[in-house]
Scaffold this motif. Structure first.
Motif, PDB file in Angstrom:
ATOM      1  N   GLY A  34      50.535  51.690  65.149  1.00  0.00           N
ATOM      2  CA  GLY A  34      49.939  51.915  64.257  1.00  0.00           C
ATOM      3  C   GLY A  34      49.804  50.730  62.965  1.00  0.00           C
ATOM      4  O   GLY A  34      49.977  51.555  62.106  1.00  0.00           O
ATOM      5  N   HIS A  35      50.185  49.918  63.331  1.00  0.00           N
ATOM      6  CA  HIS A  35      50.316  49.074  62.430  1.00  0.00           C
ATOM      7  C   HIS A  35      49.161  47.851  62.618  1.00  0.00           C
ATOM      8  O   HIS A  35      49.642  46.651  62.363  1.00  0.00           O
ATOM      9  N   LEU A  36      48.537  48.139  63.464  1.00  0.00           N
ATOM     10  CA  LEU A  36      47.636  47.021  63.526  1.00  0.00           C
ATOM     11  C   LEU A  36      46.223  46.809  63.288  1.00  0.00           C
ATOM     12  O   LEU A  36      46.212  48.106  61.810  1.00  0.00           O
ATOM     13  N   TYR A  50      46.364  58.118  56.573  1.00  0.00           N
ATOM     14  CA  TYR A  50      46.165  57.185  57.688  1.00  0.00           C
ATOM     15  C   TYR A  50      45.865  57.568  58.531  1.00  0.00           C
ATOM     16  O   TYR A  50      46.204  58.809  58.918  1.00  0.00           O
ATOM     17  N   PHE A  51      44.643  56.842  58.977  1.00  0.00           N
ATOM     18  CA  PHE A  51      44.286  56.638  60.419  1.00  0.00           C
ATOM     19  C   PHE A  51      44.159  55.855  61.328  1.00  0.00           C
ATOM     20  O   PHE A  51      43.836  54.914  61.146  1.00  0.00           O
ATOM     21  N   PRO A  52      44.920  56.021  62.567  1.00  0.00           N
ATOM     22  CA  PRO A  52      44.769  54.632  63.270  1.00  0.00           C
ATOM     23  C   PRO A  52      43.632  54.427  64.470  1.00  0.00           C
ATOM     24  O   PRO A  52      43.870  54.223  65.901  1.00  0.00           O
ATOM     25  N   ILE A  57      42.003  53.421  69.834  1.00  0.00           N
ATOM     26  CA  ILE A  57      41.347  52.344  70.938  1.00  0.00           C
ATOM     27  C   ILE A  57      41.647  51.605  71.995  1.00  0.00           C
ATOM     28  O   ILE A  57      41.873  51.777  73.507  1.00  0.00           O
ATOM     29  N   LEU A  58      43.153  51.144  71.599  1.00  0.00           N
ATOM     30  CA  LEU A  58      43.599  50.855  72.140  1.00  0.00           C
ATOM     31  C   LEU A  58      44.455  51.590  73.527  1.00  0.00           C
ATOM     32  O   LEU A  58      44.311  51.461  74.371  1.00  0.00           O
ATOM     33  N   VAL A  59      44.814  52.851  72.694  1.00  0.00           N
ATOM     34  CA  VAL A  59      45.898  53.737  73.442  1.00  0.00           C
ATOM     35  C   VAL A  59      44.515  54.083  74.432  1.00  0.00           C
ATOM     36  O   VAL A  59      44.808  54.451  75.663  1.00  0.00           O
ATOM     37  N   SER A  60      43.644  54.925  74.128  1.00  0.00           N
ATOM     38  CA  SER A  60      41.948  54.968  74.669  1.00  0.00           C
ATOM     39  C   SER A  60      41.972  54.026  76.230  1.00  0.00           C
ATOM     40  O   SER A  60      42.021  54.556  77.553  1.00  0.00           O
TER      41      SER A  60
END
Length: 74
Positions: A34-36, A50-52, A57-60
């Motif tokens: 969440g802090h990338l 806040y829009f992570p 994208i990484l989780v997907s």
């Protein structure tokens, strides 16, 4: 419903339990989620947005790869 549905529900439930245990025991090591770079964060005096997007994208990508591996073996 058939036996395949029950098996898939058990797999999903097991995955939720494993993810919950990882978050419970390693929450202090996962503070970077969440802090990338690329995650949009706007904080003002009385407003937070806040829009992570990078994290999503990484989780997907990770979920797609894991599901592809599971499909290959099943």
């Amino acid at each position: 419903m058939n036996s395949d549905t029950g098996r898939y529900l058990m797999i999903v439930g097991g995955a939720v339990v494993v993810i919950g245990l990882v978050i419970y025991f390693f929450h202090d090591k996962l503070h970077w989620i969440g802090h990338l770079p690329g995650d949009i964060r706007i904080e003002k005096e009385n407003f937070r947005f806040y829009f992570p997007i990078t994290t999503m994208i990484l989780v997907s990508v990770i979920v797609t790869v894991v599901l592809g591996i599971i499909r290959r073996f099943l």
